[in-house]
Design an enzyme around this catalytic site. Sequence first.
Site: not given
Length: 372
Positions: A15, A75, A94, A96, A118, A239-240, A270
């Site tokens: 990406r 990323k 992002y 994380h 995020e 899940v998050l 992630d």
Amino acid sequence: MQIGCPKEIKPQEFRVGLTPAAAAEAAAHGHQVLVEAGAGLGAGFPDEDYLAAGARIAPDAAAIYGDCDLIVKVKEPQPAERAMLRRGQVLFAYLHLAPDPEQARDLLACGVTAIAYETVTDARGALPLLAPMSEVAGRLAPQVGAWALQKANGGRGVLLGGVPGVGPANVLIIGGGVVGAAAARVAVGMGANVTVMDRSLPRLSWLDDNFMGKLATRHASAAATAELVQAADMVVGAVLVPGAATPKLLSRAALATMPRGAVLVDVAIDQGGCFETSRPTTHQDPIYEVDGVIHYCVANMPGAVARTSTQALGNATLPFLLALADKGWRRALVDDAHLRAGLSTHEGQLTSPPVGEALGMAAITPDQLLAG
């Protein structure tokens, strides 16, 4: 403002943080856009597209990080990239950070103002910059799980949709949010026997209404999970906990109850993963086996469909990107509480309490930082 888009260097990440269309919008707002040579090739955007959009092409990443005020990525910055970040610069990507203490320490040390896609929110309390990639990863999950189920890849040799006279695979999806709903849509379409678990009764009701009886729903509990994994050919972890480390919902002991050759697809990797036995993998080497169960834990699943993912992400990030460039980061965050929720670090200060809790670091809120 000088906006820079470097080429992604994380393994098998195709990406790019800025589409030519977004570059054209930024240029129309009077900003200078610098794109590293070849940055868009993995997503099907050659340098000529960026030049036609009004951007300039930089020879290497050092030119991007050295000259630009706002760095736009996909990323999290890798160690070599973090070494080039500096105080006074804004990083929009992002991140994380919750399962990544090394990255957190480096961002704090260099003093960069880092805003995490995020954790940016919207008026509904949703995560608009995470949602497009959650949709992509969710839709990919049954596809990659079906591949991993093939006997040649170590799986049970079960066809997801079955055939006449032979039943379909049992697919358990843990989490009924954006990822889980997207995974369910594809798994149902492939003919699997699908069950979705979630703690939210309204969400289970929504799933039941929208899928019109084509899947089963179960309220999430340890007992229900233990029961359902025993018959599951595939389990999708969806899940998050926004900004925080993902809870471990499936223990190694539970693996012993699963069929040999069953598959786990951990979309939450992630954020640390939701299975005890999960560890990040890459597109180049995506699966591994623990106790007879195949694990697919690729940390950048949407990178496999880079063009679709880049366009979807660009659509979502562009308004926020323009706000940061037009107003500067401080005014943009003061004006927009939803963008403000994405602020993770600033000049050596951690500004994400969930990350602080996960990593055992002191943190303040973005509101406290701006008030100070």
